[in-house]
Design a protein around this motif. Structure first.
Motif, PDB file in Angstrom:
ATOM      1  N   MET A  93       0.826  -1.190   0.000  1.00 58.23           N
ATOM      2  CA  MET A  93       0.000   0.000   0.000  1.00 58.23           C
ATOM      3  C   MET A  93       0.873   1.258   0.000  1.00 58.23           C
ATOM      4  SD  MET A  93      -3.036  -1.049  -0.176  1.00 58.23           S
ATOM      5  CE  MET A  93      -4.413  -0.243   0.494  1.00 58.23           C
ATOM      6  N   LYS A  94       2.139   1.101   0.444  1.00 55.08           N
ATOM      7  CA  LYS A  94       3.023   2.260   0.459  1.00 55.08           C
ATOM      8  C   LYS A  94       3.381   2.687  -0.961  1.00 55.08           C
ATOM      9  CE  LYS A  94       5.099   1.274   4.894  1.00 55.08           C
ATOM     10  NZ  LYS A  94       6.309   0.978   5.640  1.00 55.08           N
ATOM     11  N   LYS A  95       3.347   1.746  -1.892  1.00 56.78           N
ATOM     12  CA  LYS A  95       3.704   2.050  -3.281  1.00 56.78           C
ATOM     13  C   LYS A  95       2.504   2.551  -4.086  1.00 56.78           C
ATOM     14  CE  LYS A  95       7.352  -1.387  -3.439  1.00 56.78           C
ATOM     15  NZ  LYS A  95       7.897  -2.528  -4.163  1.00 56.78           N
ATOM     16  N   LEU A  96       1.324   2.558  -3.464  1.00 60.32           N
ATOM     17  CA  LEU A  96       0.094   2.994  -4.135  1.00 60.32           C
ATOM     18  C   LEU A  96      -0.163   4.463  -3.818  1.00 60.32           C
ATOM     19  CD1 LEU A  96      -2.415   2.087  -5.786  1.00 60.32           C
ATOM     20  CD2 LEU A  96      -3.544   1.726  -3.582  1.00 60.32           C
ATOM     21  N   SER A  97      -0.467   5.222  -4.867  1.00 59.93           N
ATOM     22  CA  SER A  97      -0.768   6.644  -4.703  1.00 59.93           C
ATOM     23  C   SER A  97      -2.127   6.918  -5.340  1.00 59.93           C
ATOM     24  CB  SER A  97       0.316   7.482  -5.386  1.00 59.93           C
ATOM     25  OG  SER A  97      -0.096   8.818  -5.488  1.00 59.93           O
ATOM     26  N   VAL A  98      -3.048   7.478  -4.550  1.00 57.73           N
ATOM     27  CA  VAL A  98      -4.386   7.818  -5.050  1.00 57.73           C
ATOM     28  C   VAL A  98      -4.627   9.284  -4.739  1.00 57.73           C
ATOM     29  CG1 VAL A  98      -6.835   7.312  -4.884  1.00 57.73           C
ATOM     30  CG2 VAL A  98      -5.188   5.471  -4.628  1.00 57.73           C
ATOM     31  N   GLU A  99      -4.895  10.079  -5.784  1.00 59.00           N
ATOM     32  CA  GLU A  99      -5.137  11.514  -5.617  1.00 59.00           C
ATOM     33  C   GLU A  99      -6.428  11.902  -6.326  1.00 59.00           C
ATOM     34  OE1 GLU A  99      -1.795  13.854  -6.842  1.00 59.00           O
ATOM     35  OE2 GLU A  99      -0.363  12.471  -5.947  1.00 59.00           O
ATOM     36  N   PRO A 100      -7.404  12.403  -5.562  1.00 49.90           N
ATOM     37  CA  PRO A 100      -8.637  12.864  -6.206  1.00 49.90           C
ATOM     38  C   PRO A 100      -8.434  14.232  -6.860  1.00 49.90           C
ATOM     39  CG  PRO A 100      -8.800  13.132  -3.836  1.00 49.90           C
ATOM     40  CD  PRO A 100      -7.480  12.465  -4.116  1.00 49.90           C
ATOM     41  N   SER A 101      -9.154  14.459  -7.927  1.00 53.27           N
ATOM     42  CA  SER A 101      -9.114  15.757  -8.587  1.00 53.27           C
ATOM     43  C   SER A 101      -9.979  16.725  -7.780  1.00 53.27           C
ATOM     44  CB  SER A 101      -9.650  15.631 -10.015  1.00 53.27           C
ATOM     45  OG  SER A 101      -9.751  16.902 -10.602  1.00 53.27           O
ATOM     46  N   ARG A 102      -9.589  17.970  -7.704  1.00 53.26           N
ATOM     47  CA  ARG A 102     -10.319  18.938  -6.881  1.00 53.26           C
ATOM     48  C   ARG A 102     -11.579  19.447  -7.568  1.00 53.26           C
ATOM     49  NH1 ARG A 102      -5.363  22.420  -4.299  1.00 53.26           N
ATOM     50  NH2 ARG A 102      -4.371  20.618  -3.365  1.00 53.26           N
ATOM     51  N   GLU A 103     -11.609  19.475  -8.867  1.00 49.79           N
ATOM     52  CA  GLU A 103     -12.720  20.092  -9.580  1.00 49.79           C
ATOM     53  C   GLU A 103     -13.608  19.101 -10.313  1.00 49.79           C
ATOM     54  OE1 GLU A 103     -11.079  23.088 -12.057  1.00 49.79           O
ATOM     55  OE2 GLU A 103     -10.029  24.046 -10.399  1.00 49.79           O
TER      56      GLU A 103
ATOM     57  N   SER B 157      -6.705   9.957  -9.650  1.00 43.12           N
ATOM     58  CA  SER B 157      -5.457   9.503 -10.272  1.00 43.12           C
ATOM     59  C   SER B 157      -4.896   8.383  -9.403  1.00 43.12           C
ATOM     60  CB  SER B 157      -4.472  10.668 -10.356  1.00 43.12           C
ATOM     61  OG  SER B 157      -3.227  10.216 -10.821  1.00 43.12           O
ATOM     62  N   ILE B 158      -4.697   7.212 -10.002  1.00 43.04           N
ATOM     63  CA  ILE B 158      -4.172   6.051  -9.276  1.00 43.04           C
ATOM     64  C   ILE B 158      -2.829   5.677  -9.896  1.00 43.04           C
ATOM     65  CG2 ILE B 158      -4.558   3.638  -8.676  1.00 43.04           C
ATOM     66  CD1 ILE B 158      -7.562   4.159  -8.960  1.00 43.04           C
ATOM     67  N   ALA B 159      -1.825   5.559  -9.030  1.00 47.21           N
ATOM     68  CA  ALA B 159      -0.479   5.182  -9.497  1.00 47.21           C
ATOM     69  C   ALA B 159       0.090   4.146  -8.545  1.00 47.21           C
ATOM     70  CB  ALA B 159       0.426   6.404  -9.550  1.00 47.21           C
ATOM     71  N   PHE B 160       0.792   3.188  -9.112  1.00 45.53           N
ATOM     72  CA  PHE B 160       1.475   2.168  -8.316  1.00 45.53           C
ATOM     73  C   PHE B 160       2.924   2.142  -8.768  1.00 45.53           C
ATOM     74  CE2 PHE B 160       2.920  -2.098  -7.260  1.00 45.53           C
ATOM     75  CZ  PHE B 160       2.460  -2.225  -5.961  1.00 45.53           C
ATOM     76  N   THR B 161       3.830   2.253  -7.817  1.00 44.14           N
ATOM     77  CA  THR B 161       5.250   2.281  -8.132  1.00 44.14           C
ATOM     78  C   THR B 161       5.831   0.890  -7.894  1.00 44.14           C
ATOM     79  OG1 THR B 161       5.297   4.538  -7.336  1.00 44.14           O
ATOM     80  CG2 THR B 161       7.410   3.471  -7.676  1.00 44.14           C
ATOM     81  N   GLY B 162       6.492   0.373  -8.918  1.00 42.75           N
ATOM     82  CA  GLY B 162       7.090  -0.940  -8.801  1.00 42.75           C
ATOM     83  C   GLY B 162       8.179  -1.121  -9.835  1.00 42.75           C
ATOM     84  N   SER B 163       8.942  -2.220  -9.734  1.00 47.35           N
ATOM     85  CA  SER B 163      10.046  -2.463 -10.665  1.00 47.35           C
ATOM     86  C   SER B 163       9.541  -3.001 -12.002  1.00 47.35           C
ATOM     87  CB  SER B 163      11.046  -3.436 -10.047  1.00 47.35           C
ATOM     88  OG  SER B 163      10.392  -4.647  -9.719  1.00 47.35           O
ATOM     89  N   ASP B 164       8.402  -3.710 -12.006  1.00 44.11           N
ATOM     90  CA  ASP B 164       7.840  -4.271 -13.247  1.00 44.11           C
ATOM     91  C   ASP B 164       6.671  -3.389 -13.703  1.00 44.11           C
ATOM     92  OD1 ASP B 164       7.065  -5.845 -15.351  1.00 44.11           O
ATOM     93  OD2 ASP B 164       6.216  -7.459 -14.111  1.00 44.11           O
ATOM     94  N   PRO B 165       6.776  -2.756 -14.882  1.00 46.48           N
ATOM     95  CA  PRO B 165       5.712  -1.855 -15.343  1.00 46.48           C
ATOM     96  C   PRO B 165       4.377  -2.581 -15.569  1.00 46.48           C
ATOM     97  CG  PRO B 165       7.602  -1.784 -16.852  1.00 46.48           C
ATOM     98  CD  PRO B 165       7.902  -2.775 -15.789  1.00 46.48           C
TER      99      PRO B 165
END
Length: 152
Positions: free
Chosen positions: A1-11, A16-24
């Motif tokens: 869960m530390k590699k997962l980034s979720v950011e809601p749009s303000r308007e 926006s969902i992003a997952f950081t890892g070594s394998d794309p």
């Protein structure tokens, strides 16, 4: 869960969902799985109250129809008891008369339409073409069909 980034749009309602890892490919699968889960959960949160409301209304309709049937049966029993029963024969006569009037109206509208179309196309009507007077006039088309009187 530390590699997962979720950011809601303000308007808007976009996130926006992003997952950081070594394998794309693995990162894309994880991000898409979270997006799919978010969509399903969001949809369930919107649809479930509507389903519950629809079920409540269905139950209310069942109860109200039962109450209506009971009330109609009580009314019928009361009318029979007091001799207020409506004559089905009178209703049948009125319904039959209404049907006759409706069929007469349709026939009149059809006749009016036919008469209107005949008026517009009177030169091609069989009644006009086969009329002996019209046939005689057409036969004498090249000849003078009216007496010619000498000019004074």
């Amino acid at each position: 869960m530390k590699k997962l980034s979720v950011e809601p749009s303000r308007e808007s309602s976009i996130i926006s969902i992003a997952f950081t890892g070594s394998d794309p490919r693995f990162s894309a699968v994880i991000a898409n799985a979270f997006a799919k889960a978010y969509i399903e959960t969001s949809l369930d949160l919107r649809v479930e109250p509507a389903k519950q409301t629809a079920a409540w209304f269905d139950q209310q309709i069942i109860e109200l129809r039962k109450n209506l049937d009971d009330a109609q049966q009580k009314l019928t029993a009361y009318q029979r008891e007091k001799g207020i029963v409506e004559s089905d024969e009178r209703l049948d006569v009125e319904t039959r008369r209404m049907g006759e009037l409706a069929s007469q109206m349709v026939a009149a509208q059809s006749a009016a339409f036919d008469a209107g179309s005949r008026t517009r196309d009177s030169g091609s009507m069989p009644e006009v073409i086969n009329n002996p007077v019209v046939q005689g006039r057409r036969g004498r088309k090249g000849k003078a069909s009216w007496p010619i009187w000498p000019s004074a």
